[in-house]
Design an enzyme around this catalytic site. Sequence first.
Site, mmCIF file in Angstrom:
data_model
loop_
_atom_site.group_PDB
_atom_site.id
_atom_site.type_symbol
_atom_site.label_atom_id
_atom_site.label_comp_id
_atom_site.label_asym_id
_atom_site.label_seq_id
_atom_site.Cartn_x
_atom_site.Cartn_y
_atom_site.Cartn_z
ATOM 1 N N ARG A 65 77.945 -40.058 9.868
ATOM 2 C CA ARG A 65 78.387 -38.960 10.748
ATOM 3 C C ARG A 65 77.542 -38.866 12.012
ATOM 4 O O ARG A 65 77.270 -37.772 12.495
ATOM 5 C CB ARG A 65 78.344 -37.614 10.019
ATOM 6 C CG ARG A 65 79.403 -37.431 8.968
ATOM 7 C CD ARG A 65 80.729 -36.991 9.571
ATOM 8 N NE ARG A 65 81.748 -36.914 8.550
ATOM 9 C CZ ARG A 65 82.141 -35.787 7.975
ATOM 10 N NH1 ARG A 65 81.615 -34.651 8.333
ATOM 11 N NH2 ARG A 65 83.076 -35.814 7.061
ATOM 12 N N ARG A 89 79.734 -33.172 15.521
ATOM 13 C CA ARG A 89 79.500 -31.847 16.126
ATOM 14 C C ARG A 89 78.080 -31.515 16.513
ATOM 15 O O ARG A 89 77.860 -30.577 17.266
ATOM 16 C CB ARG A 89 80.028 -30.769 15.175
ATOM 17 C CG ARG A 89 81.538 -30.730 15.137
ATOM 18 C CD ARG A 89 82.028 -29.948 13.953
ATOM 19 N NE ARG A 89 81.662 -30.648 12.731
ATOM 20 C CZ ARG A 89 81.987 -30.246 11.521
ATOM 21 N NH1 ARG A 89 82.654 -29.127 11.360
ATOM 22 N NH2 ARG A 89 81.640 -30.942 10.466
ATOM 23 N N ARG A 141 85.742 -32.245 22.331
ATOM 24 C CA ARG A 141 86.595 -31.609 21.326
ATOM 25 C C ARG A 141 87.253 -30.351 21.890
ATOM 26 O O ARG A 141 88.407 -30.057 21.584
ATOM 27 C CB ARG A 141 85.753 -31.239 20.106
ATOM 28 C CG ARG A 141 86.563 -30.888 18.890
ATOM 29 C CD ARG A 141 85.656 -30.355 17.804
ATOM 30 N NE ARG A 141 86.241 -30.392 16.479
ATOM 31 C CZ ARG A 141 87.210 -29.594 16.060
ATOM 32 N NH1 ARG A 141 87.736 -28.729 16.883
ATOM 33 N NH2 ARG A 141 87.665 -29.685 14.827
ATOM 34 N N ASP A 150 88.575 -40.965 10.086
ATOM 35 C CA ASP A 150 88.328 -40.187 8.873
ATOM 36 C C ASP A 150 88.951 -40.901 7.671
ATOM 37 O O ASP A 150 89.904 -41.650 7.823
ATOM 38 C CB ASP A 150 88.927 -38.777 8.992
ATOM 39 C CG ASP A 150 88.312 -37.839 7.962
ATOM 40 O OD1 ASP A 150 87.224 -37.311 8.231
ATOM 41 O OD2 ASP A 150 88.900 -37.667 6.878
ATOM 42 N N TYR A 200 91.445 -35.498 -2.534
ATOM 43 C CA TYR A 200 91.963 -34.700 -1.417
ATOM 44 C C TYR A 200 93.484 -34.576 -1.493
ATOM 45 O O TYR A 200 94.058 -33.523 -1.200
ATOM 46 C CB TYR A 200 91.544 -35.313 -0.077
ATOM 47 C CG TYR A 200 90.083 -35.078 0.231
ATOM 48 C CD1 TYR A 200 89.665 -33.891 0.827
ATOM 49 C CD2 TYR A 200 89.125 -36.016 -0.104
ATOM 50 C CE1 TYR A 200 88.325 -33.651 1.088
ATOM 51 C CE2 TYR A 200 87.781 -35.798 0.154
ATOM 52 C CZ TYR A 200 87.388 -34.611 0.755
ATOM 53 O OH TYR A 200 86.068 -34.374 1.010
HETATM 54 O O1 CP3 Z 1 80.177 -41.269 10.367
HETATM 55 C C1 CP3 Z 1 80.773 -41.180 11.451
HETATM 56 O O2 CP3 Z 1 80.225 -40.793 12.506
HETATM 57 C C2 CP3 Z 1 82.217 -41.655 11.536
HETATM 58 C C3 CP3 Z 1 83.212 -40.670 11.367
HETATM 59 C C4 CP3 Z 1 83.557 -40.071 10.024
HETATM 60 C C5 CP3 Z 1 84.191 -38.809 9.929
HETATM 61 N N1 CP3 Z 1 84.535 -38.607 8.630
HETATM 62 C C6 CP3 Z 1 84.441 -37.916 11.061
HETATM 63 C C7 CP3 Z 1 84.733 -36.496 10.821
HETATM 64 C C8 CP3 Z 1 83.462 -40.594 8.730
HETATM 65 C C9 CP3 Z 1 82.837 -41.887 8.255
HETATM 66 C C10 CP3 Z 1 84.096 -39.654 7.859
HETATM 67 C C11 CP3 Z 1 84.269 -39.861 6.417
HETATM 68 C C12 CP3 Z 1 84.702 -38.747 5.574
HETATM 69 N N2 CP3 Z 1 85.621 -37.771 5.840
HETATM 70 C C13 CP3 Z 1 84.268 -38.573 4.253
HETATM 71 C C14 CP3 Z 1 83.325 -39.483 3.516
HETATM 72 C C15 CP3 Z 1 81.917 -39.235 3.870
HETATM 73 C C16 CP3 Z 1 81.398 -37.939 3.363
HETATM 74 O O3 CP3 Z 1 81.085 -37.084 4.217
HETATM 75 O O4 CP3 Z 1 81.307 -37.780 2.139
HETATM 76 C C17 CP3 Z 1 84.907 -37.432 3.736
HETATM 77 C C18 CP3 Z 1 84.737 -36.847 2.349
HETATM 78 C C19 CP3 Z 1 85.778 -36.936 4.742
HETATM 79 C C20 CP3 Z 1 86.711 -35.789 4.661
HETATM 80 C C21 CP3 Z 1 86.485 -34.775 5.692
HETATM 81 N N3 CP3 Z 1 86.680 -34.968 7.040
HETATM 82 C C22 CP3 Z 1 86.083 -33.437 5.507
HETATM 83 C C23 CP3 Z 1 85.772 -32.816 4.166
HETATM 84 C C24 CP3 Z 1 86.030 -32.847 6.764
HETATM 85 C C25 CP3 Z 1 85.771 -31.403 7.081
HETATM 86 C C26 CP3 Z 1 84.362 -31.040 6.842
HETATM 87 C C27 CP3 Z 1 83.547 -31.283 8.064
HETATM 88 O O5 CP3 Z 1 82.482 -31.924 7.965
HETATM 89 O O6 CP3 Z 1 83.973 -30.799 9.106
HETATM 90 C C28 CP3 Z 1 86.374 -33.824 7.737
HETATM 91 C C29 CP3 Z 1 86.423 -33.654 9.193
HETATM 92 C C30 CP3 Z 1 85.615 -34.591 10.025
HETATM 93 N N4 CP3 Z 1 85.556 -35.944 9.866
HETATM 94 C C31 CP3 Z 1 84.794 -34.224 11.143
HETATM 95 C C32 CP3 Z 1 84.247 -35.414 11.649
HETATM 96 C C33 CP3 Z 1 83.353 -35.583 12.841
HETATM 97 C C34 CP3 Z 1 84.644 -32.830 11.711
HETATM 98 C C35 CP3 Z 1 85.781 -32.627 12.655
HETATM 99 C C36 CP3 Z 1 85.501 -31.538 13.640
HETATM 100 O O7 CP3 Z 1 85.651 -30.370 13.242
HETATM 101 O O8 CP3 Z 1 85.174 -31.868 14.773
#
Ligand code: CP3
Length: 349
Positions: free
Chosen positions: A31, A35, A44, A81, A156
């Site tokens: 990540r 944010r 964003r 994602d 999910y």
């Molecule tokens: O690592 C990186 O920088 C690459 C981008 C990336 C995102 N999601 C961007 C994202 C990666 C590799 C993921 C993987 C992901 N997504 C996982 C596996 C890794 C982990 O964290 O366990 C999972 C379970 C998800 C599912 C997911 N996506 C959730 C639960 C959420 C909401 C919670 C949160 O952190 O906001 C997301 C949204 C998400 N994916 C955001 C980002 C940057 C936030 C989006 C935003 O509000 O701007």
Amino acid sequence: MNDKTPASDKAFLNVLHTRKPSSKIPFWFMRQAGRYLPEYRELRARKNGFLDMAMDSKSACEITMQPIRRFGMDAAIIFSDILVIPYALGQSLDFVQGEGPKLGELSISKLGYGGFSKLDPVYEALGNVRTALNAEGFSHTALIGFAGAPWTVATYMIEGGSSRDFLKTKMMAYRDPEGFSALIDMLVEATASYLIKQIRAGAEAVQIFDSWAGALDSEQFNRWAVQPTKRIVDLVRADYPHVPIIGFPKGAGQNYLSYVQNTGVSALGLDSQVPVKWAAQSLQPLAPVQGNLDPVCLLAGGDAMILAAERIVETLKGGPFIFNLGHGIHKDTPVEHVEALVRFIRDNG
Ligand code: CP3
């Protein structure tokens, strides 16, 4: 482009290919785009939400590059994602700000590959990032593609979003293993094809995120985490035998051992709960390891962070090792903490 073992000037790829310690420890952070970065929040605010950015190849490329420009990590991970797979298979997906992902009612019989071209912008973004890395002087930075593991993505799809206990998913796996298998099989096929296309488009390594692997008992872990991942690894290897595949079975505990032995992944992402001494003795002889600083330690910063990072580096640097966190960066992390951690790794890695 990606079908040979490169004698790479990229430290990240060298550790994965040679399975030997690197003279300079490569690092990146899960990540790392997101944010906590003001430039991400700024972009964003101008876009219509997460999916809109991830599915726009120009924005996705720009966001992938943001942390690299600040910190020069050894790997960039494509901004996307794990939930784009259900989205491409036809389940509705929405990211509600502050609430996380929301997926529509699951109807397995209605899923299909008709909408798989929705993922084309991801491949285009990967190509753009490779070009941008070279053009902007980051020729040492490798590009990682990724996908969720079938088990984690299935949670999910079945729960309709994030969950604490995965009750519906686990109940389905116990009560209707055949129905659940049908979903997992579809995810295996879709995920392998997605990863292969990411590699074709420019990903130099891929990571499989099994974020909720820790919810499974040992037997279910083997059935729903290990076996599906092994099938994906075999399918990707059939096309790209030399592209490293990093497996991240978060929360797997001692099952990390059977995971690395039985999936065939090239390297292991360690969560923060894995004791690094055990990893050095038991996992690192089998595969390069990546991890595992607690993201909350990075959020806290200061001496505690540096001491924890030092302990990880000292314990794992004798074998093939990539520095990372044990899970994604927390959104409230001060950029200065990331700067301090990067300085520490550069000076001591
Ligand atoms: O690592 C990186 O920088 C690459 C981008 C990336 C995102 N999601 C961007 C994202 C990666 C590799 C993921 C993987 C992901 N997504 C996982 C596996 C890794 C982990 O964290 O366990 C999972 C379970 C998800 C599912 C997911 N996506 C959730 C639960 C959420 C909401 C919670 C949160 O952190 O906001 C997301 C949204 C998400 N994916 C955001 C980002 C940057 C936030 C989006 C935003 O509000 O701007």
